[in-house]
Design an enzyme around this catalytic site. Sequence first.
Site, short mmCIF file in Angstrom:
data_model
loop_
_atom_site.label_atom_id
_atom_site.label_comp_id
_atom_site.label_asym_id
_atom_site.label_seq_id
_atom_site.Cartn_x
_atom_site.Cartn_y
_atom_site.Cartn_z
CG ASP A 2 -1.56 1.11 1.61
OD1 ASP A 2 -2.47 2.21 0.88
OD2 ASP A 2 -2.42 1.43 1.92
CG ASP A 219 -3.82 4.94 -1.99
OD1 ASP A 219 -3.15 3.69 -1.80
OD2 ASP A 219 -4.39 5.00 -1.60
#
Length: 301
Positions: A2, A219
């Site tokens: 992430d 992201d």
Amino acid sequence: MDTGSDLIWFPCTTRYLCKNCSFSSSNTPLFIPKQSSSSKIIGCRNPKCSWIHPNAQCKDCNPSNNCTQICPPYIIFYESGATSGISLSETLNFPNRTIPNFFVGCSVFSSRTPAGIAGFGRGQASLPSQLNLNKFAYCLLSRKFDDSTRSSPLILDNSSGSDSEKKPFIKNPVIPGRSAFSVYYYVGLRKITVGERRVRIPYRYLRLDDEGNGGTIIDSGTTFTVMASEVREPLAAEFESQLVKKMNFSRALGVEVLTGLSPCFNVSSGTTRLKFPKLKLHFKGGAEMAVPQENYAAVVG
């Protein structure tokens, strides 16, 4: 993996509990700190505790005694879930490298999360930061491979050599009260085109200003591309213009009411392969990304 968060955490202790998770916690490998000779709980005065608790209050510590207070438990919120636990120092082993005193999260409770997350953000607790990486590369597979066993390599590079093709990320300014923004990787999105037409988006919604507003981040932990309404609405309008006026499709308003999605279009039942106008993202420096059609157009029914 992430890029929108920092903490590296995994299921920890035999009492690990995960509510509303897509996997069975009983079948998930658990890390048991007591079984590791190199595992240590991070103390409250440890500088690494401030990586997740910038203003940690060590109430049981004072200059005249040895502090035995541990770093306060963490709770990390994600888009649809959360995890909580205690901070550990561990030894991370690669085939040709060992990293002692590596900061990780020992999660004892999670909700709506995967079986652990490797934070790749800009913060001090992330894996790239702790490994002192100069760059890393990870190719996210197209959504059409969701149900396959295909995978892609992750490249971690800490060499000091120059790279003529390397483009720097945009650095978010440090703004009081907005420290979370410093985690993200910003890229210079300059325009969006549909087919051969440039979408009329006011540039102030694409650029990053001095107060940390606007801009575009990468992201890998978020499923969908999310746009401000000032960007999404003209983009949707351009698709509608080209699909209705040039390809003679009509809006499926009933489907939009039922699903909450828009715009939706009626297409011929005999169509086996639809060809929508190409969606391209154009970045500072000349880079272009042609988004795969299956990542922005879904056939329903």
